[in-house]
Design a protein around this motif. Sequence first.
Motif, PDB file in Angstrom:
ATOM      1  N   PHE A  49       0.813  -1.223   0.000  1.00  0.00           N
ATOM      2  CA  PHE A  49       0.000   0.000   0.000  1.00  0.00           C
ATOM      3  C   PHE A  49       0.845   1.272   0.000  1.00  0.00           C
ATOM      4  O   PHE A  49       0.560   2.226  -0.699  1.00  0.00           O
ATOM      5  CB  PHE A  49      -0.931   0.031   1.216  1.00  0.00           C
ATOM      6  N   LYS A  50       1.910   1.244   0.820  1.00  0.00           N
ATOM      7  CA  LYS A  50       2.733   2.444   0.987  1.00  0.00           C
ATOM      8  C   LYS A  50       3.321   2.869  -0.363  1.00  0.00           C
ATOM      9  O   LYS A  50       3.157   4.007  -0.792  1.00  0.00           O
ATOM     10  CB  LYS A  50       3.832   2.160   2.018  1.00  0.00           C
ATOM     11  N   GLU A  51       3.946   1.913  -1.029  1.00  0.00           N
ATOM     12  CA  GLU A  51       4.578   2.204  -2.332  1.00  0.00           C
ATOM     13  C   GLU A  51       3.560   2.676  -3.342  1.00  0.00           C
ATOM     14  O   GLU A  51       3.768   3.618  -4.097  1.00  0.00           O
ATOM     15  CB  GLU A  51       5.232   0.938  -2.883  1.00  0.00           C
ATOM     16  N   SER A  52       2.435   1.990  -3.346  1.00  0.00           N
ATOM     17  CA  SER A  52       1.399   2.307  -4.316  1.00  0.00           C
ATOM     18  C   SER A  52       0.914   3.749  -4.142  1.00  0.00           C
ATOM     19  O   SER A  52       0.720   4.471  -5.121  1.00  0.00           O
ATOM     20  CB  SER A  52       0.260   1.298  -4.137  1.00  0.00           C
ATOM     21  N   LEU A  53       0.775   4.193  -2.907  1.00  0.00           N
ATOM     22  CA  LEU A  53       0.282   5.556  -2.674  1.00  0.00           C
ATOM     23  C   LEU A  53       1.375   6.595  -2.897  1.00  0.00           C
ATOM     24  O   LEU A  53       1.118   7.701  -3.377  1.00  0.00           O
ATOM     25  CB  LEU A  53      -0.279   5.670  -1.255  1.00  0.00           C
ATOM     26  N   GLU A  54       2.612   6.231  -2.562  1.00  0.00           N
ATOM     27  CA  GLU A  54       3.733   7.165  -2.675  1.00  0.00           C
ATOM     28  C   GLU A  54       3.959   7.639  -4.107  1.00  0.00           C
ATOM     29  O   GLU A  54       4.418   8.757  -4.341  1.00  0.00           O
ATOM     30  CB  GLU A  54       5.019   6.491  -2.181  1.00  0.00           C
ATOM     31  N   SER A  55       3.594   6.776  -5.044  1.00  0.00           N
ATOM     32  CA  SER A  55       3.864   7.131  -6.441  1.00  0.00           C
ATOM     33  C   SER A  55       2.823   8.103  -7.000  1.00  0.00           C
ATOM     34  O   SER A  55       2.945   8.577  -8.124  1.00  0.00           O
ATOM     35  CB  SER A  55       3.897   5.847  -7.280  1.00  0.00           C
ATOM     36  N   GLY A  56       1.795   8.430  -6.209  1.00  0.00           N
ATOM     37  CA  GLY A  56       0.730   9.311  -6.705  1.00  0.00           C
ATOM     38  C   GLY A  56       1.207  10.734  -6.957  1.00  0.00           C
ATOM     39  O   GLY A  56       2.131  11.215  -6.295  1.00  0.00           O
ATOM     40  N   ASP A  57       0.551  11.390  -7.892  1.00  0.00           N
ATOM     41  CA  ASP A  57       0.870  12.788  -8.219  1.00  0.00           C
ATOM     42  C   ASP A  57       0.586  13.701  -7.032  1.00  0.00           C
ATOM     43  O   ASP A  57      -0.493  13.611  -6.438  1.00  0.00           O
ATOM     44  CB  ASP A  57      -0.054  13.213  -9.375  1.00  0.00           C
ATOM     45  N   GLY A  58       1.523  14.559  -6.702  1.00  0.00           N
ATOM     46  CA  GLY A  58       1.299  15.533  -5.621  1.00  0.00           C
ATOM     47  C   GLY A  58       1.485  14.959  -4.234  1.00  0.00           C
ATOM     48  O   GLY A  58       1.243  15.642  -3.234  1.00  0.00           O
ATOM     49  N   VAL A  59       1.902  13.692  -4.161  1.00  0.00           N
ATOM     50  CA  VAL A  59       2.103  13.071  -2.843  1.00  0.00           C
ATOM     51  C   VAL A  59       3.532  13.335  -2.374  1.00  0.00           C
ATOM     52  O   VAL A  59       4.490  13.101  -3.112  1.00  0.00           O
ATOM     53  CB  VAL A  59       1.831  11.547  -2.899  1.00  0.00           C
ATOM     54  N   SER A  60       3.651  13.824  -1.129  1.00  0.00           N
ATOM     55  CA  SER A  60       4.984  14.117  -0.611  1.00  0.00           C
ATOM     56  C   SER A  60       5.538  12.919   0.179  1.00  0.00           C
ATOM     57  O   SER A  60       6.706  12.566   0.038  1.00  0.00           O
ATOM     58  CB  SER A  60       4.887  15.372   0.258  1.00  0.00           C
ATOM     59  N   ALA A  61       4.704  12.311   1.008  1.00  0.00           N
ATOM     60  CA  ALA A  61       5.176  11.162   1.803  1.00  0.00           C
ATOM     61  C   ALA A  61       3.994  10.340   2.283  1.00  0.00           C
ATOM     62  O   ALA A  61       2.869  10.841   2.357  1.00  0.00           O
ATOM     63  CB  ALA A  61       5.962  11.670   3.017  1.00  0.00           C
ATOM     64  N   VAL A  62       4.280   9.089   2.593  1.00  0.00           N
ATOM     65  CA  VAL A  62       3.262   8.225   3.203  1.00  0.00           C
ATOM     66  C   VAL A  62       3.852   7.713   4.506  1.00  0.00           C
ATOM     67  O   VAL A  62       4.903   7.076   4.503  1.00  0.00           O
ATOM     68  CB  VAL A  62       2.883   7.037   2.291  1.00  0.00           C
ATOM     69  N   VAL A  63       3.211   8.076   5.617  1.00  0.00           N
ATOM     70  CA  VAL A  63       3.784   7.689   6.918  1.00  0.00           C
ATOM     71  C   VAL A  63       2.751   6.918   7.740  1.00  0.00           C
ATOM     72  O   VAL A  63       1.549   7.184   7.649  1.00  0.00           O
ATOM     73  CB  VAL A  63       4.275   8.933   7.715  1.00  0.00           C
ATOM     74  N   PRO A  64       3.222   5.976   8.541  1.00  0.00           N
ATOM     75  CA  PRO A  64       2.255   5.236   9.364  1.00  0.00           C
ATOM     76  C   PRO A  64       1.737   6.096  10.515  1.00  0.00           C
ATOM     77  O   PRO A  64       2.420   7.016  10.957  1.00  0.00           O
ATOM     78  CB  PRO A  64       3.092   4.064   9.912  1.00  0.00           C
ATOM     79  N   ILE A  65       0.527   5.818  10.962  1.00  0.00           N
ATOM     80  CA  ILE A  65      -0.004   6.485  12.162  1.00  0.00           C
ATOM     81  C   ILE A  65       0.263   5.524  13.314  1.00  0.00           C
ATOM     82  O   ILE A  65      -0.256   4.411  13.324  1.00  0.00           O
ATOM     83  CB  ILE A  65      -1.529   6.756  12.042  1.00  0.00           C
ATOM     84  N   VAL A  66       1.074   5.968  14.265  1.00  0.00           N
ATOM     85  CA  VAL A  66       1.480   5.080  15.346  1.00  0.00           C
ATOM     86  C   VAL A  66       0.370   4.901  16.389  1.00  0.00           C
ATOM     87  O   VAL A  66       0.142   3.818  16.893  1.00  0.00           O
ATOM     88  CB  VAL A  66       2.790   5.613  16.007  1.00  0.00           C
ATOM     89  N   ALA A  67      -0.351   5.982  16.685  1.00  0.00           N
ATOM     90  CA  ALA A  67      -1.387   5.914  17.734  1.00  0.00           C
ATOM     91  C   ALA A  67      -2.495   4.945  17.325  1.00  0.00           C
ATOM     92  O   ALA A  67      -2.789   4.800  16.138  1.00  0.00           O
ATOM     93  CB  ALA A  67      -1.977   7.307  17.953  1.00  0.00           C
TER      94      ALA A  67
END
Length: 342
Positions: A49-67
């Motif tokens: 999922f992370k890689e797939s979303l990271e490649s999107g246009d205008g996306v700066s980063a994909v980070v997990p939510i720890v809480a």
Amino acid sequence: MIVVMEPGASDEQIQATVRRVEELGLKANVIVGTQRTVVAAIGEKREHFKESLESGDGVSAVVPIVAPYKMASREVKPEPTQVKVLDFVAGAGSVGYVAGPCSVENEEQILSTARAVKAAGATGLRGGAFKPRTSPYSFQGLKEDGLKMLAAARDETNLAVFTEVMSTEDVDLVAKYADVLQIGARNMQNYRLLEAVGASGKPVLLKRGASSTMDEFLLAAEYILNEGNDQVMLCERGIRTFEGHTRFTLPLASVTYLHRKTHLPVIIDPSHGTGHTYMVPDMAVAACAAGADGIIVEVHPDPSKAMSDGYQSLTFDGFAKTMTRCKAVVDALRAIDQEDLV
Ligand code: PEP
Ligand code: MN
């Protein structure tokens, strides 16, 4: 996961990200901040999922939510949320002052209280029409008649009406008259009720369960937020401990903890938190000093005759004096540069 968009990402890029998140079987929540827009992708995540979303246009980063809670967390939304309804404003630097009787008893009682607390500087009016009582033989509230009295007091004063809804079947009825739906401590983990108030679209005051942990409290808020309702306030109203000198134990450190973990406004209830009138003014002032986004205080024209919680209610005069002290503290702290503290 949080998909952080680049500063200045276009609406199309944000919408394309939302579609991509949904295609992955996740729920997308767009949070527009002052610095950046993020798309919270909520649901069970998989490796790719992370890689797939990271490649999107205008996306700066994909980070997990720890809480464990997502929408409620500061990770997803660093800026504080502000709840604003009629005269009442809480959060992001504004302090909301809610006052009124434990229960609505009659027209004269609620109207005179509304006028008195408004004159003292309150911005919200509290009053229970549906009362959660320990004993089934105690006064259960005036129900719809009480709601009508609250609405009349609101129409005259412009105070936002806070009143409790106890069950899912009553949400539409209470929402018809109230400005803020209160979820009582006893119902903090009534998940269907949380979903129903979330879906109502009305601002919600969620009271902490007397035996609930902070994570449980925030996960309860998450149920409301997850319905697309971002107008949620957290109310610390005291917890049950071994102590007997107060009705509950009021942890004011909850304000600081919650401000660190969540963007939601934090309201302190010094009335239920102490259970003694004489303690309420000091704890209201202390809550303001701790940086609470609001207080909710029980006030009655004649506490000795109150049908519920008179022993922890302030008189009109007691409330006015408390407000003077609270405002002095809030103003004094505002005058100081808060950044110096840490
Ligand atoms: C109330 O606000 O009157 C009330 C019943 O509070 P709690 O749910 O915190 O006990
Ligand atoms: Mn009460």
